[in-house]
Scaffold this motif. Structure first.
Motif, PDB file in Angstrom:
ATOM      1  N   VAL A 108     -34.855 -12.395  50.061  1.00 32.94           N
ATOM      2  CA  VAL A 108     -34.979 -11.410  51.148  1.00 32.94           C
ATOM      3  C   VAL A 108     -34.539 -12.001  52.479  1.00 32.94           C
ATOM      4  O   VAL A 108     -33.947 -11.323  53.317  1.00 32.94           O
ATOM      5  N   ILE A 109     -34.813 -13.295  52.685  1.00 33.55           N
ATOM      6  CA  ILE A 109     -34.441 -13.925  53.960  1.00 33.55           C
ATOM      7  C   ILE A 109     -33.080 -14.633  53.874  1.00 33.55           C
ATOM      8  O   ILE A 109     -32.712 -15.421  54.745  1.00 33.55           O
ATOM      9  N   GLY A 110     -32.299 -14.349  52.792  1.00 36.29           N
ATOM     10  CA  GLY A 110     -30.926 -14.839  52.694  1.00 36.29           C
ATOM     11  C   GLY A 110     -30.769 -16.244  52.174  1.00 36.29           C
ATOM     12  O   GLY A 110     -29.736 -16.879  52.411  1.00 36.29           O
ATOM     13  N   LEU A 111     -31.765 -16.751  51.433  1.00 43.98           N
ATOM     14  CA  LEU A 111     -31.675 -18.108  50.886  1.00 43.98           C
ATOM     15  C   LEU A 111     -31.397 -18.057  49.388  1.00 43.98           C
ATOM     16  O   LEU A 111     -32.005 -17.273  48.666  1.00 43.98           O
ATOM     17  N   ASN A 112     -30.498 -18.909  48.944  1.00 39.39           N
ATOM     18  CA  ASN A 112     -30.247 -19.055  47.510  1.00 39.39           C
ATOM     19  C   ASN A 112     -30.937 -20.309  46.997  1.00 39.39           C
ATOM     20  O   ASN A 112     -30.940 -21.352  47.667  1.00 39.39           O
ATOM     21  N   ILE A 113     -31.520 -20.216  45.825  1.00 38.98           N
ATOM     22  CA  ILE A 113     -32.124 -21.395  45.192  1.00 38.98           C
ATOM     23  C   ILE A 113     -31.028 -22.113  44.412  1.00 38.98           C
ATOM     24  O   ILE A 113     -30.430 -21.543  43.497  1.00 38.98           O
ATOM     25  N   GLU A 114     -30.721 -23.344  44.811  1.00 38.92           N
ATOM     26  CA  GLU A 114     -29.665 -24.108  44.152  1.00 38.92           C
ATOM     27  C   GLU A 114     -30.089 -24.550  42.751  1.00 38.92           C
ATOM     28  O   GLU A 114     -29.279 -24.604  41.834  1.00 38.92           O
ATOM     29  N   ARG A 115     -31.361 -24.918  42.606  1.00 42.92           N
ATOM     30  CA  ARG A 115     -31.856 -25.401  41.318  1.00 42.92           C
ATOM     31  C   ARG A 115     -33.355 -25.150  41.262  1.00 42.92           C
ATOM     32  O   ARG A 115     -34.036 -25.283  42.274  1.00 42.92           O
ATOM     33  N   ILE A 116     -33.893 -24.785  40.101  1.00 46.91           N
ATOM     34  CA  ILE A 116     -35.330 -24.537  39.998  1.00 46.91           C
ATOM     35  C   ILE A 116     -35.822 -24.934  38.603  1.00 46.91           C
ATOM     36  O   ILE A 116     -35.094 -24.787  37.614  1.00 46.91           O
ATOM     37  N   SER A 117     -37.015 -25.479  38.531  1.00 52.29           N
ATOM     38  CA  SER A 117     -37.641 -25.826  37.254  1.00 52.29           C
ATOM     39  C   SER A 117     -39.149 -25.739  37.437  1.00 52.29           C
ATOM     40  O   SER A 117     -39.656 -25.760  38.562  1.00 52.29           O
ATOM     41  N   SER A 118     -39.874 -25.646  36.343  1.00 52.50           N
ATOM     42  CA  SER A 118     -41.334 -25.568  36.445  1.00 52.50           C
ATOM     43  C   SER A 118     -41.978 -26.305  35.287  1.00 52.50           C
ATOM     44  O   SER A 118     -41.385 -26.424  34.205  1.00 52.50           O
ATOM     45  N   HIS A 119     -43.175 -26.804  35.505  1.00 51.95           N
ATOM     46  CA  HIS A 119     -43.962 -27.385  34.430  1.00 51.95           C
ATOM     47  C   HIS A 119     -45.443 -27.245  34.788  1.00 51.95           C
ATOM     48  O   HIS A 119     -45.831 -27.318  35.955  1.00 51.95           O
ATOM     49  N   ALA A 120     -46.231 -26.993  33.781  1.00 50.15           N
ATOM     50  CA  ALA A 120     -47.656 -26.721  34.010  1.00 50.15           C
ATOM     51  C   ALA A 120     -48.390 -28.002  34.420  1.00 50.15           C
ATOM     52  O   ALA A 120     -48.206 -29.056  33.813  1.00 50.15           O
ATOM     53  N   ARG A 121     -49.220 -27.861  35.475  1.00 47.52           N
ATOM     54  CA  ARG A 121     -50.082 -28.992  35.855  1.00 47.52           C
ATOM     55  C   ARG A 121     -51.308 -29.022  34.954  1.00 47.52           C
ATOM     56  O   ARG A 121     -51.758 -30.054  34.493  1.00 47.52           O
ATOM     57  N   ASP A 122     -51.873 -27.812  34.705  1.00 43.39           N
ATOM     58  CA  ASP A 122     -52.977 -27.640  33.763  1.00 43.39           C
ATOM     59  C   ASP A 122     -52.956 -26.178  33.338  1.00 43.39           C
ATOM     60  O   ASP A 122     -51.971 -25.471  33.565  1.00 43.39           O
ATOM     61  N   THR A 123     -54.017 -25.710  32.758  1.00 43.57           N
ATOM     62  CA  THR A 123     -54.017 -24.320  32.268  1.00 43.57           C
ATOM     63  C   THR A 123     -54.049 -23.296  33.388  1.00 43.57           C
ATOM     64  O   THR A 123     -53.717 -22.129  33.177  1.00 43.57           O
ATOM     65  N   HIS A 124     -54.442 -23.714  34.602  1.00 44.00           N
ATOM     66  CA  HIS A 124     -54.597 -22.765  35.712  1.00 44.00           C
ATOM     67  C   HIS A 124     -53.446 -22.820  36.715  1.00 44.00           C
ATOM     68  O   HIS A 124     -53.147 -21.804  37.355  1.00 44.00           O
ATOM     69  N   PHE A 125     -52.837 -23.981  36.894  1.00 43.04           N
ATOM     70  CA  PHE A 125     -51.805 -24.115  37.927  1.00 43.04           C
ATOM     71  C   PHE A 125     -50.515 -24.710  37.346  1.00 43.04           C
ATOM     72  O   PHE A 125     -50.532 -25.439  36.353  1.00 43.04           O
ATOM     73  N   THR A 126     -49.400 -24.370  38.007  1.00 44.44           N
ATOM     74  CA  THR A 126     -48.082 -24.870  37.597  1.00 44.44           C
ATOM     75  C   THR A 126     -47.347 -25.422  38.805  1.00 44.44           C
ATOM     76  O   THR A 126     -47.564 -24.967  39.945  1.00 44.44           O
ATOM     77  N   TYR A 127     -46.489 -26.409  38.574  1.00 44.97           N
ATOM     78  CA  TYR A 127     -45.622 -26.949  39.619  1.00 44.97           C
ATOM     79  C   TYR A 127     -44.256 -26.276  39.498  1.00 44.97           C
ATOM     80  O   TYR A 127     -43.658 -26.254  38.420  1.00 44.97           O
ATOM     81  N   ILE A 128     -43.749 -25.769  40.616  1.00 43.04           N
ATOM     82  CA  ILE A 128     -42.405 -25.178  40.660  1.00 43.04           C
ATOM     83  C   ILE A 128     -41.561 -26.027  41.605  1.00 43.04           C
ATOM     84  O   ILE A 128     -41.806 -26.061  42.823  1.00 43.04           O
ATOM     85  N   ASP A 129     -40.592 -26.771  41.045  1.00 47.59           N
ATOM     86  CA  ASP A 129     -39.699 -27.626  41.849  1.00 47.59           C
ATOM     87  C   ASP A 129     -38.392 -26.888  42.067  1.00 47.59           C
ATOM     88  O   ASP A 129     -37.798 -26.348  41.120  1.00 47.59           O
TER      89      ASP A 129
END
Length: 739
Positions: free
Chosen positions: A685-706
């Motif tokens: 919406v603010i005109g930014l493109n994500i060059e690269r993205i990945s995710s992995h779960a920290r535990d059952t409740h939270f995840t890390y999005i790099d």
């Protein structure tokens, strides 16, 4: 001339007798003269079909000249050497090539292997023939570091000759064809080397020139030499399958013949069998069984006119059901080598697949002889002259590539890439058709249109929709290239371009751009270093400058700047030499920080370990070949380089920053469906493109999005992080290095 030749030949009969195992020189002489005269008579009989008498006499005179020049020389087989050029001339005569080509074929080895010079040939047979012979001759008087370099240099020489006269390559192909036919007398290693070179270069060249019969013979002979056991097994399987299929082939052939006769179309219907190398390659590349490849029944229908081709297509489609998506019209849109035909695949009785090619008799000659058919039909207009023009255009492209590349080994590698064109046909915005290899992208298309279009390409539209530059193009698509004055090639393009033209031009541009960037940066750094010695470059006298260039082994001041810019020379060492020792070397430091503005190009790189942004305190490390590597001032990796203080540099951000800079972010968020889409949408919406993205779960409740973003400054980063923290479910946002 004839008597002189035979008299000279008889003088060497003792040697020849030994090689042939005969009892007397007279026996040997009789056998050799009789054999050669028979071959010459056979050549003359072929020439009488299409050449006037005076040109035939010139060919015979060239034969006697070659016989005299090669007097005493024999091939590995023990035959007199002149039998080889005679056989080469015979191959070209069967293609109905002109008299000058035949003269060159007979004389093609005299410069390389005898004392005859190009001047001697020109005096006897004219400059055109001498140029052809010289074009085919290898570079024999130069020592090369390797067989690969020798091959590359000889191919470059031949390319230059081809650009002046396309007949050079026709003589060379005929020469190579006879050598391949007589390959068995060589030792195993040399046989394999020549066979591999033939499969990698000469067979694809024959295909590029539309010389299908020559190409197939090259491939089968090369296959037999490289893999004798495999070729024997496949050949035996083909013979066995041929017997099993005979009845069905004859049945289909009769049905096609009856259907065409009923419509009054005169046609030759030929069963077509895949050659050995084609079968082997399909089994290997497509991982298919022999039975799967031989399931296809192939026929060629040769008619009199183009109109009859399309009428025949309608008849066979009414006879058998066509397979959707398996029809190609190479008459309306010929292949890049001039090949024309209609191709269709049908479902015959019991679902048997039938492939049919439909073409005129002239197209049949073109398919077999390619550009060589230009001489067969040279008085007529149409596809043959167009094929000759295409061949010249291809050779001209090779010449341009050679000029761009400079390095012969790189050039021949590019040629090998360019020699395998399984084409797609692309439309320009104006409706023109361009041929590109399968897998080509918009960048390949841009460079095919014009080098500057490729260099300034920033985006593309495929069928009027914006598409990635890396997307592979398909036949029938319309492509429009979006350019910008600030556009420039990216090294990442090497990952997806497929044409040699694109690769060569990208490499050439990046090389020049890297030099320009290094010159500018090196000049800036050296000026800053000289200030530590209270001097300026303009104050250095010319004699002192020349002495400095000589000491550092540089030909010019610009070359010195490049070496400083890429980190091969340390600026304060050069400054100390230029300043006449006004200050002690130990005290010479870059007291004034070098300004970084973001547009230095390849001379400045930004460390991936800390991802510096404008607003961050920064320092630099002068790396060899990478120029200045910019780190954040407190970066741990920079601290490890404190033992090389002479390579550390004080840096600062310029007041005017130009560009976007990569930075890594880690978002810690609730592990729930759709959270990544919400984050991506908020950034979009603010005109930014994500060059690269990945995710992995920290535990059952939270995840890390790099993710990796391109931002303009540290302030810009702070705003983005603040916006991300407002998303429901986001717990924490931190800055990281790029992953």
């Amino acid at each position: 001339m004839v008597a002189t030749t035979f008299q000279a030949l008889s003088g060497s009969l003792t040697d020849i007798t030994t090689r042939l195992g005969l009892r007397t020189p007279a026996q040997a002489g009789h056998l050799i003269v009789h054999s050669q005269q028979g071959s010459l008579d056979a050549l003359e009989n072929v020439l009488k079909r299409y050449l006037p008498e005076e040109q035939i006499e010139a060919v015979k005179r060239a034969y006697y000249f070659a016989e005299q020049a090669h007097y005493g020389q024999v091939r590995r087989s023990g035959e007199p050497y002149v039998t080889h050029p005679l056989a080469v001339a015979g191959i070209l005569a069967n293609m109905h090539l002109d008299a000058q080509s035949l003269l060159a074929a007979l004389l093609h080895d005299v410069i390389e292997d005898t004392g005859v010079t190009k001047h001697d040939i020109a005096a006897q047979f004219g400059d055109d023939v001498a140029d052809l012979v010289d074009g085919v001759s290898k570079l024999t008087h130069i020592e090369f570091d390797s067989a690969e370099l020798k091959q590359a240099e000889n191919f470059q020489k031949m390319t230059l000759a081809m650009s002046k006269d396309i007949r050079v390559i026709l003589v060379k192909l005929a020469d190579r064809l006879h050598n391949m036919r007589t390959l068995g007398v060589l030792n195993r290693d040399k046989m394999r080397r020549i066979a591999r070179e033939t499969l990698e270069i000469y067979a694809p060249i024959a295909m590029r020139l539309g010389m299908n019969e020559v190409r197939m013979e090259f491939e089968d002979l090369g296959f037999r030499a490289l893999h004798p056991m495999r070729s024997k097994r496949i050949e035996a399987a083909v013979i066995k399958a041929r017997g099993n299929r005979k009845a069905l082939v004859e049945n289909i052939q009769q049905q096609l013949s009856d259907a065409l006769d009923n419509e009054g179309i005169s046609a030759d219907i030929l069963g077509r069998e895949k050659h050995l190398y084609s079968i082997y390659r399909k089994m290997k590349v497509k991982r298919k069984l022999f039975s799967e490849i031989m399931d296809l029944y192939a026929f060629r229908v040769v008619v009199d006119t183009v109109d009859a081709c399309y009428r025949t297509l309608g008849i066979v489609h009414s006879l058998y059901k066509p397979v959707p998506g398996e029809f190609n019209d190479y008459i309306a849109i010929p292949k890049s080598n001039g090949y024309q035909s209609l191709h269709t695949v049908l479902k015959g009785m019991n679902g048997v697949p039938i492939e049919i090619q439909i073409r005129t008799r002239e197209m049949e000659d073109m398919a077999n002889s390619g550009v060589a058919a230009h001489w067969l039909y040279k008085t007529e207009q149409g596809s043959t002259s167009a094929s000759h023009a295409r061949a010249r255009q291809w050779v001209q492209g090779l010449l341009e590539m050679q000029e761009r590349t400079g390095d012969s080994l790189e050039f021949i590698e590019n040629v090998k890439i360019d020699l395998f064109p399984d084409e797609v046909y692309i439309f320009t915005p104006k409706g023109d058709i361009m041929e590109l290899p399968r897998g080509a992208t918009a960048v390949d298309f841009a460079y095919a249109v014009h080098t500057e279009i490729g260099n300034r390409c920033v985006a593309c539209r495929i069928n009027k929709r914006l598409a990635p530059l890396s997307e592979a193009l398909e036949s029938g698509q319309s492509v429009e290239i979006v350019t910008s004055p600030s556009g420039r090639p990216s090294p990442a393009w090497f990952n997806f371009v497929v044409t040699a033209r694109a690769r060569t031009n990208i490499r050439h541009f990046l090389k020049d751009q890297r030099r320009e960037d290094s010159v500018e940066l090196g000049s800036n750094i050296l000026e800053k270093a000289l200030r530590a010695y209270d001097t300026r470059l303009r104050d250095i006298d010319e004699q002192r400058l020349d002495h400095c260039l000589e000491r550092f082994g540089q030909a010019s001041l610009e070359a010195l700047y490049v070496e400083i810019g890429v980190g091969n020379l340390l600026p304060h060492v050069v400054a100390a030499q230029l300043s006449l020792g006004n200050k002690n070397d130990d005290d010479a430091t870059l007291e004034e920080a070098v300004a970084i503005r973001g547009s230095e190009g390849f001379a400045v790189t930004y460390a991936k370990c800390c991802c510096p942004l404008p607003g961050d305190p920064i320092a630099g490390y002068l790396s060899q070949e990478r120029g200045i590597v910019v780190h954040r001032d407190g970066c741990a990796n920079l601290s490890e380089k404190r033992d090389q203080p002479e390579r550390l540099m004080a840096l600062r951000w310029d007041e005017e920053i130009d560009g976007q800079f990569a930075v890594g972010l880690r978002v810690e968020a609730e592990n729930r469906r759709g959270i990544i889409a919400v984050i991506a949408n908020r950034l979009s919406v603010i005109g930014l493109n994500i060059e690269r993205i990945s995710s992995h779960a920290r535990d059952t409740h939270f995840t890390y999005i790099d993710m990796e973003l391109k931002l303009s400054s540290r302030i810009h980063l702070a705003r983005i992080m603040k916006r991300l923290r407002t998303i429901d479910g986001v717990r924490k946002v931190t800055r990281t290095s790029r992953r």
